[in-house]
Scaffold this active site. Structure first.
Site, PDB file in Angstrom:
ATOM      1  N   SER A 162       7.957  -6.212   9.827  1.00 55.18           N
ATOM      2  CA  SER A 162       9.250  -6.471  10.474  1.00 55.18           C
ATOM      3  C   SER A 162      10.201  -5.320  10.137  1.00 55.18           C
ATOM      4  CB  SER A 162       9.812  -7.826  10.033  1.00 55.18           C
ATOM      5  OG  SER A 162      10.945  -8.172  10.802  1.00 55.18           O
ATOM      6  N   THR A 163      11.364  -5.597   9.563  1.00 61.65           N
ATOM      7  CA  THR A 163      12.359  -4.553   9.291  1.00 61.65           C
ATOM      8  C   THR A 163      11.750  -3.418   8.467  1.00 61.65           C
ATOM      9  OG1 THR A 163      14.016  -6.306   9.202  1.00 61.65           O
ATOM     10  CG2 THR A 163      14.684  -4.132   8.432  1.00 61.65           C
ATOM     11  N   HIS A 188       7.704  -7.149  14.605  1.00 64.18           N
ATOM     12  CA  HIS A 188       8.847  -7.838  15.213  1.00 64.18           C
ATOM     13  C   HIS A 188       9.694  -6.809  15.963  1.00 64.18           C
ATOM     14  CE1 HIS A 188       8.500 -11.032  11.796  1.00 64.18           C
ATOM     15  NE2 HIS A 188       7.616 -11.233  12.754  1.00 64.18           N
ATOM     16  N   MET A 281      12.010  -8.761   6.481  1.00 61.53           N
ATOM     17  CA  MET A 281      12.795  -9.884   5.991  1.00 61.53           C
ATOM     18  C   MET A 281      12.124 -11.194   6.404  1.00 61.53           C
ATOM     19  SD  MET A 281      15.429 -11.016   4.368  1.00 61.53           S
ATOM     20  CE  MET A 281      16.660  -9.727   4.197  1.00 61.53           C
ATOM     21  N   ASP A 284       7.501 -14.692   7.671  1.00 63.64           N
ATOM     22  CA  ASP A 284       6.463 -14.702   8.699  1.00 63.64           C
ATOM     23  C   ASP A 284       5.245 -13.918   8.220  1.00 63.64           C
ATOM     24  OD1 ASP A 284       5.305 -15.256  11.185  1.00 63.64           O
ATOM     25  OD2 ASP A 284       6.024 -13.359  12.042  1.00 63.64           O
TER      26      ASP A 284
END
Length: 341
Positions: A162-163, A188, A281, A284
């Site tokens: 993600s991030t 993401h 973050m 998931d």
């Protein structure tokens, strides 16, 4: 009472600056301490107000946002969320040190603008906890690891991020040579950008990288990236793996979801799988990675020091889903080490 996150808004449009000022200010945890119309003014505001996070437009007069990032991050490692129109420039900004991005709505619907502000607020809060200032690498061909793998047709590598994931995934994939088993990835990222990102990786790496479509086969030397706004899961017919991309509700707040992919890899590949969870973050992918490990797969987690946001890898590690935790720069070597055991 917890201190508010101090935000500097940088955009050349006075109308848009005012819109961001009002929208961000509606959240009780955030405070816009200053605004600026160009990078030179922004530099002065950073020194004066010491913000925690900066929002930054890419297209600006006097100096564009990407050049500003390249000059700024080495001197002032400040978390930056880029606010821009849909453009490949987003990836240049992330490569130059930005933590994340939000795209400006192109529709006149007030609902779209409200959604934009909600997303921006979430990403500002995430950025406030991110680590920045790490050396960024340019998108050029890296040194792939070659001549070490005897391919077994049923091996498969699944990666979630993600991030901070655009740079982390690039760091891993650029080291893959064409002998690597098939790779499936969930990052993401919104629609349109996943296709752009896949093409960018494809042009920078030895392996084939494409935005996945239902029915695509997972074969050695190919990397399939889940399309934005679609979950991706693995299917299997004998020793042949394919992917299925489908619309669905958000899982753990995300579509595509890493857990959806990892759950399917656990079910279809079992011990033949290798699971990798990278910076991001939230949580998931943690439970899905645990299912993979319980099914006999090798699992790898990015360590805290090298993660932009040590969220997803931490949750996975804490619940026992990670069999080996390593720095980002050693993950591809760890994968090849597993493949040659």
């Amino acid at each position: 009472m917890k201190r508010k996150i101090r935000v500097l808004v940088v955009d050349d449009s006075i109308v848009f600056r005012e819109f961001l000022l009002r929208g961000i200010g509606e959240d009780s945890m955030l405070e816009v301490v200053a605004t600026a119309s160009d990078p030179y003014m922004a530099r002065d505001k950073i020194l004066e107000f010491e913000p925690d996070v900066m929002t930054l437009d890419v297209e600006m007069p006097r100096m564009n946002g990407i050049e500003f990032l390249k000059k700024l991050i080495p001197q002032y490692p400040l978390p930056v969320v880029v606010v821009s129109a849909v453009s490949e420039n987003i990836f240049d900004a992330l490569n130059a040190g930005a933590v994340d991005f939000v795209t400006k709505p192109d529709a006149k619907s007030s609902a779209n603008w409200e959604m934009f502000i909600r997303e921006l607020i979430i990403k500002i809060k995430i950025a406030a906890s991110a680590k920045v200032g790490r050396l960024k690498r340019e998108y050029v061909n890296g040194q792939p690891i070659t001549g070490t793998v005897s391919i077994k047709r049923d091996r498969i590598i699944a990666i979630g991020a993600s991030t901070g994931g655009t740079e982390a995934i690039f760091e891993v994939v650029r080291s893959f040579s064409r002998d690597i088993p098939g790779v499936v990835i969930v990052l993401h990222m919104p629609p349109v950008f996943t296709g752009m990102y896949a093409k960018r990786l494809n042009n920078s790496c030895l392996v084939e990288v494409k935005e996945a479509e239902t029915g695509d086969t997972v074969i050695p030397g190919r990397v399939l990236l889940a399309p934005g706004d679609h979950h991706m899961r693995l299917n299997r017919n004998g020793k042949v793996y394919t992917v299925e991309c489908f619309k669905g509700d958000r899982v753990n707040g995300h579509c595509p979801s890493v857990d959806v992919l990892f759950d399917s890899v656990a079910a279809k590949a079992g011990a033949a799988g290798i699971g990798v969870i990278l910076t991001g973050m939230g949580y998931d992918g943690a439970k899905g990675l645990l299912k993979m490990r319980q099914a006999g797969a090798n699992t790898i987690g990015q360590d805290a020091q090298s993660s932009v946001v040590y969220g997803m890898p931490k949750v996975a590690y804490d619940i026992g889903a990670v069999s080996k935790q390593v720095p980002l720069e050693r993950i591809s070597r760890q994968i090849y080490s597993i493949l040659t055991e």
